[in-house]
Motif scaffolding. Structure first.
Motif, mmCIF file in Angstrom:
data_model
loop_
_atom_site.group_PDB
_atom_site.id
_atom_site.type_symbol
_atom_site.label_atom_id
_atom_site.label_comp_id
_atom_site.label_asym_id
_atom_site.label_seq_id
_atom_site.Cartn_x
_atom_site.Cartn_y
_atom_site.Cartn_z
ATOM 1 N N VAL A 44 -0.583 -0.755 -9.984
ATOM 2 C CA VAL A 44 0.417 0.219 -9.316
ATOM 3 C C VAL A 44 1.718 0.097 -9.941
ATOM 4 O O VAL A 44 2.210 -0.991 -9.394
ATOM 5 N N GLU A 45 2.190 1.657 -9.704
ATOM 6 C CA GLU A 45 4.168 0.984 -9.868
ATOM 7 C C GLU A 45 4.474 1.480 -9.142
ATOM 8 O O GLU A 45 3.971 3.082 -9.027
ATOM 9 N N LEU A 46 5.515 1.715 -8.633
ATOM 10 C CA LEU A 46 6.731 2.294 -7.820
ATOM 11 C C LEU A 46 7.829 2.703 -8.175
ATOM 12 O O LEU A 46 8.949 1.921 -9.040
ATOM 13 N N LEU A 56 7.213 -4.928 -4.697
ATOM 14 C CA LEU A 56 6.780 -4.010 -3.469
ATOM 15 C C LEU A 56 6.038 -6.125 -3.020
ATOM 16 O O LEU A 56 6.431 -6.815 -3.430
ATOM 17 N N PHE A 57 6.238 -5.913 -1.951
ATOM 18 C CA PHE A 57 6.105 -7.200 -0.961
ATOM 19 C C PHE A 57 4.747 -6.836 -0.189
ATOM 20 O O PHE A 57 4.003 -5.834 -0.056
ATOM 21 N N ILE A 58 4.317 -8.801 -0.448
ATOM 22 C CA ILE A 58 2.680 -8.317 0.820
ATOM 23 C C ILE A 58 2.893 -8.834 2.253
ATOM 24 O O ILE A 58 3.695 -9.952 2.108
ATOM 25 N N ASN A 59 2.595 -8.161 2.883
ATOM 26 C CA ASN A 59 2.798 -8.042 3.991
ATOM 27 C C ASN A 59 1.783 -8.718 4.412
ATOM 28 O O ASN A 59 2.335 -9.822 5.168
ATOM 29 N N CYS A 111 0.100 -8.903 -8.276
ATOM 30 C CA CYS A 111 1.283 -8.878 -9.149
ATOM 31 C C CYS A 111 2.164 -8.803 -9.151
ATOM 32 O O CYS A 111 2.158 -10.529 -9.354
ATOM 33 N N LEU A 112 2.818 -8.644 -9.911
ATOM 34 C CA LEU A 112 3.489 -9.431 -11.054
ATOM 35 C C LEU A 112 5.229 -8.459 -11.374
ATOM 36 O O LEU A 112 4.674 -6.922 -11.825
ATOM 37 N N ASN A 113 6.216 -8.808 -11.525
ATOM 38 C CA ASN A 113 7.802 -8.265 -11.643
ATOM 39 C C ASN A 113 7.322 -7.013 -10.948
ATOM 40 O O ASN A 113 7.994 -5.779 -10.985
ATOM 41 N N THR A 144 7.780 -2.535 0.624
ATOM 42 C CA THR A 144 9.269 -2.881 0.252
ATOM 43 C C THR A 144 9.580 -3.370 1.286
ATOM 44 O O THR A 144 9.764 -3.137 1.716
ATOM 45 N N ASN A 145 11.366 -4.005 0.878
ATOM 46 C CA ASN A 145 12.106 -3.745 1.347
ATOM 47 C C ASN A 145 12.741 -2.214 1.203
ATOM 48 O O ASN A 145 12.353 -1.525 0.610
#
Length: 294
Positions: A44-46, A56-59, A111-113, A144-145
């Motif tokens: 998954v990439e945005l 991306l961040f994990i909530n 996730c990575l980078n 995301t922030n």
């Protein structure tokens, strides 16, 4: 007229009552309910305007499981708070087990980078008994922030997903109540200045059975084969900003299963003793009456 000795008739009545009650309980115990739900994402990439990766961040990653069956109960849960993408893997599993029953829920994000290499969650259960219920779920939120965008900026979401839901009831009878369901939900939303401006079509599937002997197993297919499905199929997950402002993205996925068994009405032991006493009393009274008449 030939008479039957009171001790033989009493033994016969008690034996019949005992056999009947045991037979009902044994039949009520038969049958198994199972359910499972699995959803997995990969690669998954945005990106913004095709070249800038939006980190991306994990909530949260959380889940629970619980079983309450035939007077036995157990439960478990997990909760992993906010983490940045890169502190991987982030996962949790909840497991509850009792005699003849189990329920499990879990979730994992890797996730990575700033890109999710793998995200999955699951929930499953299996119960066999007279009466009780079970449930489990596993879920996570990715976000995301805030990041600044201009009118005309384009968000592109890429990735693959696979999903399966299954449920079965074995051993149901018309005088029982047995129900089960399994489902997953996944959403993707875009916010601009704290206002939701876009929501991609929800990924959802669920199966449910009530009072029937049947199995359902459904897996997403594409082009007739069991293959991962692109997230951006038909560009339904992409979005072009109409205005400038501060944007953020949120992803959410949840698996959930539940099942219930209600036993038929079975005489309580005290009721059986009462019935035996009434039967014995009636036989004794009849015996005395016959003796008096003789």
């Amino acid at each position: 007229m030939k008479t039957i000795p009171i001790n033989k008739m009493t033994a016969g009545v008690i034996g019949l009552l005992t056999a009947t009650s045991l037979g009902i309980v044994q039949e009520a115990q038969a049958g198994t309910i199972t359910a499972s739900s699995d959803l997995a994402f990969e690669d998954v990439e945005l990106t913004l305007n095709g070249n800038t990766i939006v980190p991306l961040f994990i909530n949260t990653v959380q889940g629970s499981s619980g079983v309450n069956l035939d007077g036995n109960s157990n439960d478990d849960n997990f909760f992993v708070p906010n983490r940045s993408c890169g502190e991987t893997p982030i996962s949790g599993v909840a497991s509850a087990i009792v005699p003849n029953g189990s329920a499990n829920g879990g979730a994992t994000i890797d996730c990575l980078n700033g890109s999710v290499t793998d995200a999955s969650n699951f929930a499953n259960l299996s119960i066999t008994g007279n009466q009780g219920d079970a449930s489990a779920f596993g879920e996570y939120t990715i976000f995301t922030n805030d990041f600044e965008v201009n009118a005309g900026d384009f968000l592109d979401l890429e990735g693959l997903f696979t999903a399966t839901v299954a449920a079965s009831i074995d051993g149901w009878r018309p005088d029982d109540l047995k129900s089960v369901n399994a489902n997953y939900t996944a959403t993707y939303s875009v916010f601009l200045d704290d206002i939701e401006v876009f929501t991609a079509p929800t990924l959802f599937d669920g199966v449910s059975l009530t009072n029937e002997n049947r199995s359902i197993n459904r897996t997403n297919f594409i082009n007739g084969a069991q293959l991962p499905i692109p997230l951006d199929i038909g560009t339904l997950a992409d979005y072009e900003f109409l205005n400038s402002g501060s944007a953020r993205i949120e992803f959410f996925a949840r698996e959930q299963v539940s099942a219930r068994i209600e036993r038929e009405s079975v005489p309580e032991p005290s009721a059986l003793i009462g019935l035996s006493a009434i039967g014995i009393g009636a036989l004794v009274s009849r015996k005395k009456k016959n003796n008096a008449n003789n």
